[in-house]
Each structure stands twice: as C-alpha cells, then as structure tokens.
Scaffold this motif. Structure first.
Motif, mmCIF file in Angstrom:
data_model
loop_
_atom_site.group_PDB
_atom_site.id
_atom_site.type_symbol
_atom_site.label_atom_id
_atom_site.label_comp_id
_atom_site.label_asym_id
_atom_site.label_seq_id
_atom_site.Cartn_x
_atom_site.Cartn_y
_atom_site.Cartn_z
ATOM 1 N N ILE A 16 46.611 51.638 -14.025
ATOM 2 C CA ILE A 16 47.040 51.519 -15.421
ATOM 3 C C ILE A 16 46.818 50.314 -16.243
ATOM 4 O O ILE A 16 46.383 50.250 -17.262
ATOM 5 N N ALA A 17 47.054 49.106 -15.491
ATOM 6 C CA ALA A 17 47.089 48.025 -16.210
ATOM 7 C C ALA A 17 45.547 47.719 -16.395
ATOM 8 O O ALA A 17 44.951 47.135 -17.456
ATOM 9 N N LYS A 18 44.631 48.030 -15.606
ATOM 10 C CA LYS A 18 43.196 47.613 -15.729
ATOM 11 C C LYS A 18 42.521 48.655 -16.736
ATOM 12 O O LYS A 18 41.574 48.202 -17.592
ATOM 13 N N ALA A 19 43.345 49.833 -17.133
ATOM 14 C CA ALA A 19 42.873 50.969 -18.164
ATOM 15 C C ALA A 19 43.063 50.132 -19.448
ATOM 16 O O ALA A 19 42.534 50.707 -20.419
ATOM 17 N N GLN A 25 37.221 44.578 -15.839
ATOM 18 C CA GLN A 25 37.635 43.623 -14.798
ATOM 19 C C GLN A 25 37.014 43.722 -13.839
ATOM 20 O O GLN A 25 36.415 44.619 -13.288
ATOM 21 N N HIS A 26 36.787 42.353 -12.844
ATOM 22 C CA HIS A 26 35.733 42.303 -11.875
ATOM 23 C C HIS A 26 36.622 42.340 -10.478
ATOM 24 O O HIS A 26 35.963 42.389 -9.539
ATOM 25 N N SER A 27 37.795 42.062 -10.600
ATOM 26 C CA SER A 27 38.445 42.137 -9.269
ATOM 27 C C SER A 27 38.691 43.477 -8.342
ATOM 28 O O SER A 27 38.383 44.663 -9.141
ATOM 29 N N LEU A 31 42.256 44.114 -4.634
ATOM 30 C CA LEU A 31 43.226 42.956 -5.116
ATOM 31 C C LEU A 31 44.079 43.653 -6.320
ATOM 32 O O LEU A 31 45.174 43.051 -6.598
ATOM 33 N N THR A 32 43.471 44.530 -6.994
ATOM 34 C CA THR A 32 44.081 44.938 -8.383
ATOM 35 C C THR A 32 45.387 45.701 -7.690
ATOM 36 O O THR A 32 46.467 45.717 -8.399
ATOM 37 N N THR A 33 45.416 46.373 -6.554
ATOM 38 C CA THR A 33 46.591 46.923 -5.969
ATOM 39 C C THR A 33 47.544 45.747 -5.592
ATOM 40 O O THR A 33 48.960 46.181 -5.818
ATOM 41 N N PHE A 75 45.633 40.702 -15.495
ATOM 42 C CA PHE A 75 44.633 39.943 -16.614
ATOM 43 C C PHE A 75 44.370 38.439 -16.039
ATOM 44 O O PHE A 75 43.375 38.181 -16.004
ATOM 45 N N LEU A 76 45.546 37.762 -15.564
ATOM 46 C CA LEU A 76 45.380 36.427 -15.189
ATOM 47 C C LEU A 76 44.867 36.470 -13.737
ATOM 48 O O LEU A 76 44.117 35.601 -13.527
ATOM 49 N N GLY A 77 45.003 37.461 -12.903
ATOM 50 C CA GLY A 77 44.334 37.379 -11.740
ATOM 51 C C GLY A 77 43.088 37.680 -11.731
ATOM 52 O O GLY A 77 42.317 37.084 -11.008
ATOM 53 N N ASP A 78 42.444 38.633 -12.635
ATOM 54 C CA ASP A 78 41.089 38.877 -12.758
ATOM 55 C C ASP A 78 40.521 37.577 -13.198
ATOM 56 O O ASP A 78 39.332 37.194 -12.875
#
Length: 92
Positions: A16-19, A25-27, A31-33, A75-78
C-alpha cells in the motif's frame, strides 16, 4: 502465529505504501515487506504513546498510524537502497 501475521501485515502495508508514494520504488519485495513490518511496529508505538492503541471495534486510528509510518519508512528505505545498491544494478 504472531510472526506469520507480522509478515502478512508488513507485506500489505509495504505494498500500500509503494502504491501511495509517487514514482517508481526500486527496493525488492522482501525489503518492502520488512519496511512494512517496521512501519507496523512504529505505528503501534505511536498509537500506544498517544493512548489510542486499544479501542472498541476496529482500531482505525492505529491502522492510520501504521500506514503513515510505513509510507515514511518505505520512502526513506528505498532512497537508502538506491544510494547503497542502486548504482550497481544500472552498470550491468
């Protein structure tokens, strides 16, 4: 069973955050999980700190805190992922 729910919730929050975040986003998905799991933990801590961690019925406020935290962390992690490992993928 708690770990399974943490992974499922983290997966859903991360997607949901990626959407919601504009752009690509390239992660990777794993890693997104993890970012989503961290967002759930941080959101729960914020909700608990504000006294809204436990309410009757569905804890909508807690879920909003989790989602906002997941958006920020994804966002910051990506950005960190691209800064550390992104340039290696573009050379190939």
């Amino acid at each position: 069973m708690g770990w399974l729910w943490a992974i499922i919730v983290g997966f859903v929050l991360g997607l949901i955050a990626k959407a919601i975040i504009p752009g690509k986003q390239h992660s990777p998905l794993w890693l997104t999980t993890i970012f989503g799991i961290l967002g759930a933990i941080v959101g729960n801590a914020v909700a608990r700190g504000l006294g809204v961690a436990e309410t009757r019925g569905i804890d909508w406020s807690r879920h909003v805190f989790q989602l906002v935290a997941a958006i920020i962390i994804v966002f910051l992690g990506d950005m960190a992922y691209m800064a550390l490992w992104g340039h290696k993928k573009h050379r190939v």
